[in-house]
Write a protein that holds these residues in place. Structure first.
Motif, PDB file in Angstrom:
ATOM      1  N   GLU A 102       0.831  -1.193   0.000  1.00 50.16           N
ATOM      2  CA  GLU A 102       0.000   0.000   0.000  1.00 50.16           C
ATOM      3  C   GLU A 102       0.876   1.257   0.000  1.00 50.16           C
ATOM      4  O   GLU A 102       1.822   1.367   0.768  1.00 50.16           O
ATOM      5  N   ILE A 103       0.562   2.190  -0.882  1.00 54.09           N
ATOM      6  CA  ILE A 103       1.233   3.476  -0.939  1.00 54.09           C
ATOM      7  C   ILE A 103       0.243   4.532  -0.461  1.00 54.09           C
ATOM      8  O   ILE A 103      -0.800   4.736  -1.076  1.00 54.09           O
ATOM      9  N   MET A 104       0.546   5.175   0.649  1.00 59.10           N
ATOM     10  CA  MET A 104      -0.357   6.163   1.217  1.00 59.10           C
ATOM     11  C   MET A 104      -0.118   7.530   0.580  1.00 59.10           C
ATOM     12  O   MET A 104       1.025   7.959   0.415  1.00 59.10           O
ATOM     13  N   LEU A 105      -1.206   8.209   0.220  1.00 59.94           N
ATOM     14  CA  LEU A 105      -1.104   9.533  -0.389  1.00 59.94           C
ATOM     15  C   LEU A 105      -1.408  10.643   0.600  1.00 59.94           C
ATOM     16  O   LEU A 105      -0.730  11.662   0.629  1.00 59.94           O
ATOM     17  N   THR A 106      -2.451  10.460   1.402  1.00 58.70           N
ATOM     18  CA  THR A 106      -2.803  11.483   2.377  1.00 58.70           C
ATOM     19  C   THR A 106      -3.684  10.876   3.453  1.00 58.70           C
ATOM     20  O   THR A 106      -4.150   9.732   3.334  1.00 58.70           O
ATOM     21  N   LEU A 107      -3.921  11.643   4.504  1.00 52.66           N
ATOM     22  CA  LEU A 107      -4.787  11.245   5.609  1.00 52.66           C
ATOM     23  C   LEU A 107      -5.933  12.240   5.729  1.00 52.66           C
ATOM     24  O   LEU A 107      -5.729  13.452   5.575  1.00 52.66           O
ATOM     25  N   PHE A 108      -7.121  11.721   6.011  1.00 47.08           N
ATOM     26  CA  PHE A 108      -8.273  12.583   6.223  1.00 47.08           C
ATOM     27  C   PHE A 108      -8.774  12.438   7.649  1.00 47.08           C
ATOM     28  O   PHE A 108      -8.879  11.333   8.173  1.00 47.08           O
ATOM     29  N   GLU A 109      -9.128  13.559   8.269  1.00 51.70           N
ATOM     30  CA  GLU A 109      -9.662  13.601   9.623  1.00 51.70           C
ATOM     31  C   GLU A 109     -11.147  13.972   9.579  1.00 51.70           C
ATOM     32  O   GLU A 109     -11.700  14.220   8.498  1.00 51.70           O
ATOM     33  N   PRO A 110     -11.830  14.010  10.738  1.00 50.44           N
ATOM     34  CA  PRO A 110     -13.260  14.328  10.756  1.00 50.44           C
ATOM     35  C   PRO A 110     -13.595  15.623  10.018  1.00 50.44           C
ATOM     36  O   PRO A 110     -12.903  16.638  10.151  1.00 50.44           O
ATOM     37  N   GLY A 111     -14.662  15.566   9.237  1.00 48.80           N
ATOM     38  CA  GLY A 111     -15.092  16.698   8.434  1.00 48.80           C
ATOM     39  C   GLY A 111     -14.593  16.640   7.005  1.00 48.80           C
ATOM     40  O   GLY A 111     -15.155  17.289   6.117  1.00 48.80           O
ATOM     41  N   ALA A 112     -13.527  15.870   6.756  1.00 47.39           N
ATOM     42  CA  ALA A 112     -12.982  15.750   5.402  1.00 47.39           C
ATOM     43  C   ALA A 112     -13.895  14.871   4.552  1.00 47.39           C
ATOM     44  O   ALA A 112     -14.600  13.999   5.050  1.00 47.39           O
ATOM     45  N   TRP A 113     -13.884  15.118   3.256  1.00 47.51           N
ATOM     46  CA  TRP A 113     -14.725  14.356   2.334  1.00 47.51           C
ATOM     47  C   TRP A 113     -13.865  13.688   1.275  1.00 47.51           C
ATOM     48  O   TRP A 113     -12.770  14.146   0.947  1.00 47.51           O
ATOM     49  N   PHE A 114     -14.354  12.595   0.736  1.00 45.95           N
ATOM     50  CA  PHE A 114     -13.713  11.953  -0.407  1.00 45.95           C
ATOM     51  C   PHE A 114     -14.784  11.198  -1.187  1.00 45.95           C
ATOM     52  O   PHE A 114     -15.928  11.079  -0.762  1.00 45.95           O
ATOM     53  N   GLY A 115     -14.379  10.695  -2.346  1.00 48.59           N
ATOM     54  CA  GLY A 115     -15.336  10.069  -3.245  1.00 48.59           C
ATOM     55  C   GLY A 115     -15.645  10.984  -4.411  1.00 48.59           C
ATOM     56  O   GLY A 115     -16.803  11.288  -4.708  1.00 48.59           O
ATOM     57  N   ASP A 116     -14.575  11.484  -5.068  1.00 53.77           N
ATOM     58  CA  ASP A 116     -14.750  12.426  -6.170  1.00 53.77           C
ATOM     59  C   ASP A 116     -15.603  11.857  -7.303  1.00 53.77           C
ATOM     60  O   ASP A 116     -16.171  12.609  -8.090  1.00 53.77           O
ATOM     61  N   THR A 117     -15.712  10.532  -7.384  1.00 52.75           N
ATOM     62  CA  THR A 117     -16.524   9.929  -8.446  1.00 52.75           C
ATOM     63  C   THR A 117     -18.012  10.194  -8.245  1.00 52.75           C
ATOM     64  O   THR A 117     -18.807   9.851  -9.107  1.00 52.75           O
ATOM     65  N   VAL A 118     -18.388  10.813  -7.118  1.00 54.23           N
ATOM     66  CA  VAL A 118     -19.789  11.199  -6.942  1.00 54.23           C
ATOM     67  C   VAL A 118     -20.209  12.175  -8.032  1.00 54.23           C
ATOM     68  O   VAL A 118     -21.388  12.271  -8.377  1.00 54.23           O
ATOM     69  N   PHE A 119     -19.232  12.882  -8.617  1.00 56.81           N
ATOM     70  CA  PHE A 119     -19.531  13.836  -9.681  1.00 56.81           C
ATOM     71  C   PHE A 119     -19.483  13.195 -11.066  1.00 56.81           C
ATOM     72  O   PHE A 119     -19.818  13.840 -12.057  1.00 56.81           O
ATOM     73  N   SER A 120     -19.032  11.967 -11.145  1.00 52.87           N
ATOM     74  CA  SER A 120     -18.944  11.269 -12.437  1.00 52.87           C
ATOM     75  C   SER A 120     -19.353   9.819 -12.234  1.00 52.87           C
ATOM     76  O   SER A 120     -18.495   8.931 -12.243  1.00 52.87           O
ATOM     77  N   PRO A 121     -20.636   9.559 -11.997  1.00 47.14           N
ATOM     78  CA  PRO A 121     -21.094   8.193 -11.723  1.00 47.14           C
ATOM     79  C   PRO A 121     -20.735   7.244 -12.849  1.00 47.14           C
ATOM     80  O   PRO A 121     -20.788   7.599 -14.029  1.00 47.14           O
ATOM     81  N   GLY A 122     -20.339   6.042 -12.459  1.00 49.29           N
ATOM     82  CA  GLY A 122     -19.929   5.039 -13.440  1.00 49.29           C
ATOM     83  C   GLY A 122     -18.434   4.972 -13.631  1.00 49.29           C
ATOM     84  O   GLY A 122     -17.922   3.992 -14.177  1.00 49.29           O
ATOM     85  N   MET A 123     -17.702   5.988 -13.147  1.00 51.27           N
ATOM     86  CA  MET A 123     -16.250   5.979 -13.254  1.00 51.27           C
ATOM     87  C   MET A 123     -15.652   5.232 -12.057  1.00 51.27           C
ATOM     88  O   MET A 123     -16.167   5.320 -10.948  1.00 51.27           O
ATOM     89  N   PRO A 124     -14.571   4.478 -12.261  1.00 51.14           N
ATOM     90  CA  PRO A 124     -13.946   3.752 -11.143  1.00 51.14           C
ATOM     91  C   PRO A 124     -13.163   4.684 -10.239  1.00 51.14           C
ATOM     92  O   PRO A 124     -12.676   5.737 -10.675  1.00 51.14           O
ATOM     93  N   ARG A 125     -13.054   4.300  -8.972  1.00 51.11           N
ATOM     94  CA  ARG A 125     -12.245   5.075  -8.035  1.00 51.11           C
ATOM     95  C   ARG A 125     -10.771   4.981  -8.426  1.00 51.11           C
ATOM     96  O   ARG A 125     -10.258   3.894  -8.656  1.00 51.11           O
TER      97      ARG A 125
END
Length: 231
Positions: A70-93
């Motif tokens: 596993e290669i870690m890119l960043t860490l998210f804490e409470p309040g942070a959001w992810f899941g950019d594919t919510v704007f492009s449904p059908g695209m892979p993460r």
């Protein structure tokens, strides 16, 4: 439970352009998903378009190399959001998400979130601003990796993480859960290779380590040092 979900949604910068009435509409549709440390939350390549908001704990975003590491890119804490594919449904993460500590996600189904934006178009300026900031961050990391020496790369990544963990910060230290091993993994370096860089920053008082956590006592001082080095 709906009130708890509402508070988590209010803490998310991506949703801050929506009025409270809109968040109250979507809160009953969201799912609270508890997680345990090192649990895989989403796989790279998975087709799934939920908007995920960290409600508690930490989530690491990363990928897996050809050897299965596993290669870690960043860490998210409470309040942070992810899941950019919510704007492009059908695209892979593009990247996967793994629990860094125990905690929980609040997941908003993609179709419900997109429908909410359609009903409240006044939220688009803030949404586009957040997406632009996310894109700027990604490009900055690519630039650092391509143009800076190792101390500059490591220092800039720590500064980036400090800002990610406390984007509205005032003066003062920022502390987050991160070990030397995590930093080496994040930078694609060996632990021995990253040790000297971190030691030099620590000796200058620009970072501190304790019990699996790192503190940036003064992010402005770290930035000034890095800018001076870059000349």
């Amino acid at each position: 439970m709906v009130d708890h979900v509402l508070e988590v949604l209010k803490s998310c910068s991506l949703l801050s352009g929506l009025p409270e009435a809109a968040l109250r509409e979507v809160a009953p549709l969201a799912r609270v998903r508890p997680f345990r440390a090192n649990e895989v939350l989403y796989q790279c390549g998975e087709v799934q378009s939920a908007l995920s908001v960290v409600g508690a704990g930490n989530v690491r975003i990363g990928s897996t190399n050809a050897e299965g590491r596993e290669i870690m890119l960043t860490l998210f804490e409470p309040g942070a959001w992810f899941g950019d594919t919510v704007f492009s449904p059908g695209m892979p993460r593009v990247f996967g998400a793994t629990a860094h500590t125990d905690g929980e996600l609040v997941e908003v189904p993609g179709q419900d979130y997109r429908a909410l934006l359609a009903r409240y178009p006044e939220a688009y300026p803030r949404t586009l601003d957040m997406l632009s900031r996310r894109l700027w961050s990604a490009i900055s990391i690519i630039e650092d990796n391509a143009l800076r020496d190792m101390p500059g790369r490591v220092g800039r990544r720590l500064l980036f993480l400090a800002h990610m963990h406390d984007p509205q910060r005032g003066p003062g230290p920022v502390t987050f859960k991160l070990t030397r091993e995590h930093i080496a993994n994040m930078m694609g370096m060996t632990r021995q290779g990253v040790h000297g860089v971190l030691k030099a920053l620590e000796q200058r008082g620009l970072i501190r380590f304790s019990y699996g956590r790192i503190t940036v006592p003064d992010p402005d001082a770290l930035k000034a040092y890095l800018d001076e080095r870059a000349g």
